[in-house]
Design a protein around this motif. Structure first.
Motif, PDB file in Angstrom:
ATOM      1  N   LEU A 191       0.822  -1.211   0.000  1.00 56.45           N
ATOM      2  CA  LEU A 191       0.000   0.000   0.000  1.00 56.45           C
ATOM      3  C   LEU A 191       0.858   1.264   0.000  1.00 56.45           C
ATOM      4  O   LEU A 191       0.335   2.370  -0.198  1.00 56.45           O
ATOM      5  CB  LEU A 191      -0.951  -0.003   1.195  1.00 56.45           C
ATOM      6  CG  LEU A 191      -1.949  -1.168   1.227  1.00 56.45           C
ATOM      7  CD1 LEU A 191      -2.787  -1.119   2.497  1.00 56.45           C
ATOM      8  CD2 LEU A 191      -2.824  -1.185  -0.017  1.00 56.45           C
ATOM      9  N   LYS A 192       2.162   1.127   0.215  1.00 53.46           N
ATOM     10  CA  LYS A 192       3.087   2.261   0.183  1.00 53.46           C
ATOM     11  C   LYS A 192       3.536   2.566  -1.248  1.00 53.46           C
ATOM     12  O   LYS A 192       4.294   3.499  -1.491  1.00 53.46           O
ATOM     13  CB  LYS A 192       4.331   1.974   1.041  1.00 53.46           C
ATOM     14  CG  LYS A 192       4.029   1.550   2.463  1.00 53.46           C
ATOM     15  CD  LYS A 192       3.465   2.669   3.257  1.00 53.46           C
ATOM     16  CE  LYS A 192       3.208   2.240   4.699  1.00 53.46           C
ATOM     17  NZ  LYS A 192       2.373   3.200   5.385  1.00 53.46           N
ATOM     18  N   ARG A 193       3.098   1.735  -2.210  1.00 56.03           N
ATOM     19  CA  ARG A 193       3.521   1.855  -3.606  1.00 56.03           C
ATOM     20  C   ARG A 193       2.759   2.964  -4.319  1.00 56.03           C
ATOM     21  O   ARG A 193       1.644   3.288  -3.959  1.00 56.03           O
ATOM     22  CB  ARG A 193       3.278   0.535  -4.338  1.00 56.03           C
ATOM     23  CG  ARG A 193       4.068  -0.608  -3.793  1.00 56.03           C
ATOM     24  CD  ARG A 193       3.540  -1.953  -4.243  1.00 56.03           C
ATOM     25  NE  ARG A 193       3.245  -2.019  -5.662  1.00 56.03           N
ATOM     26  CZ  ARG A 193       3.795  -2.888  -6.492  1.00 56.03           C
ATOM     27  NH1 ARG A 193       4.641  -3.772  -6.051  1.00 56.03           N
ATOM     28  NH2 ARG A 193       3.471  -2.882  -7.763  1.00 56.03           N
ATOM     29  N   GLY A 194       3.398   3.491  -5.357  1.00 57.23           N
ATOM     30  CA  GLY A 194       2.727   4.415  -6.260  1.00 57.23           C
ATOM     31  C   GLY A 194       3.022   5.872  -5.982  1.00 57.23           C
ATOM     32  O   GLY A 194       3.437   6.258  -4.896  1.00 57.23           O
ATOM     33  N   GLY A 195       2.822   6.682  -7.040  1.00 56.78           N
ATOM     34  CA  GLY A 195       2.937   8.128  -6.913  1.00 56.78           C
ATOM     35  C   GLY A 195       4.339   8.654  -6.766  1.00 56.78           C
ATOM     36  O   GLY A 195       4.518   9.749  -6.245  1.00 56.78           O
ATOM     37  N   LEU A 196       5.331   7.913  -7.232  1.00 58.96           N
ATOM     38  CA  LEU A 196       6.718   8.352  -7.083  1.00 58.96           C
ATOM     39  C   LEU A 196       7.433   8.197  -8.422  1.00 58.96           C
ATOM     40  O   LEU A 196       7.699   7.061  -8.867  1.00 58.96           O
ATOM     41  CB  LEU A 196       7.401   7.536  -5.990  1.00 58.96           C
ATOM     42  CG  LEU A 196       8.759   7.997  -5.499  1.00 58.96           C
ATOM     43  CD1 LEU A 196       8.706   9.443  -4.989  1.00 58.96           C
ATOM     44  CD2 LEU A 196       9.244   7.087  -4.381  1.00 58.96           C
ATOM     45  N   ALA A 197       7.742   9.314  -9.057  1.00 57.84           N
ATOM     46  CA  ALA A 197       8.416   9.296 -10.360  1.00 57.84           C
ATOM     47  C   ALA A 197       9.775   8.621 -10.243  1.00 57.84           C
ATOM     48  O   ALA A 197      10.492   8.804  -9.261  1.00 57.84           O
ATOM     49  CB  ALA A 197       8.585  10.719 -10.880  1.00 57.84           C
ATOM     50  N   GLY A 198      10.110   7.809 -11.239  1.00 58.48           N
ATOM     51  CA  GLY A 198      11.412   7.153 -11.274  1.00 58.48           C
ATOM     52  C   GLY A 198      11.512   5.920 -10.402  1.00 58.48           C
ATOM     53  O   GLY A 198      12.589   5.355 -10.257  1.00 58.48           O
ATOM     54  N   ALA A 199      10.390   5.486  -9.822  1.00 60.63           N
ATOM     55  CA  ALA A 199      10.401   4.296  -8.961  1.00 60.63           C
ATOM     56  C   ALA A 199       9.997   3.067  -9.772  1.00 60.63           C
ATOM     57  O   ALA A 199       9.026   3.098 -10.511  1.00 60.63           O
ATOM     58  CB  ALA A 199       9.448   4.477  -7.788  1.00 60.63           C
TER      59      ALA A 199
END
Length: 179
Positions: A20-28
């Protein structure tokens, strides 16, 4: 040659909570929850004979009892050039002893020491060109959470294929801790 490491599996409920900590982070490049683990000792690419010696030494491993662990924060490896986002494990004397025992046992069969400091963690994402402000905002939003607790009943020998980080990992053998 197999690429091997010892580690701890992450229970599916803890893996789900971490996912659930995944997502919304460019370059990840997010790691699949089924590949979440805590590395105890990276062994690397070795020949079949050495792999058999690794299994033998792990089968004769000294007594260690099951113990509790807690994943309780997010962190980043790489300093000014962040390369990985991880979920950190709270300090655990039992975990430190188990990891140290792995290091000593594997050195006894001739493997070189692992020169890295042991920082128990679950890698959540590999980072490339992630803007520092985005990373700071992600950690500020998702980094503080109710600790995710579980009991360790075994360690495992994992193998991986040569790939661009993050698995897939295969459990070659499991080694139960003494009850």
């Amino acid at each position: 040659m197999p690429r091997l490491f010892t580690g701890l599996e992450i229970p599916s409920d803890v893996g789900f909570a971490l996912s659930l900590k995944r997502g919304g982070l460019a370059g990840a490049r997010w790691i699949s929850p089924e590949n979440y683990h805590i590395t105890l000792r990276y062994i690397g690419d070795i020949d079949r004979r050495t792999a058999d010696e690794v299994v033998d030494v792990l089968e004769r491993f000294g007594a260690a009892e099951p113990f509790a662990l807690s994943v309780d924060h997010l962190g980043v490896f790489g300093g000014n050039k962040p390369r990985a986002l991880y979920a950190g494990v709270a300090p655990s004397e039992a975990l430190t002893r188990l990891q140290g025992a792995h290091e000593r046992a594997l050195q006894r069969i001739g493997l070189p020491p692992d020169g890295r400091k042991f920082v128990p963690h679950v890698t959540l994402a590999r980072l490339r060109d992630t803007p520092p402000g985005d990373l700071a905002a992600h950690i500020a939003q998702a980094g503080h959470f109710v600790p995710l607790r579980f009991t360790v009943h075994q360690f495992v020998l994992f193998s991986s294929r040569d790939s661009v980080g993050g698995g897939p990992y295969v459990i070659e053998q499991d080694f139960p801790l003494a009850a």
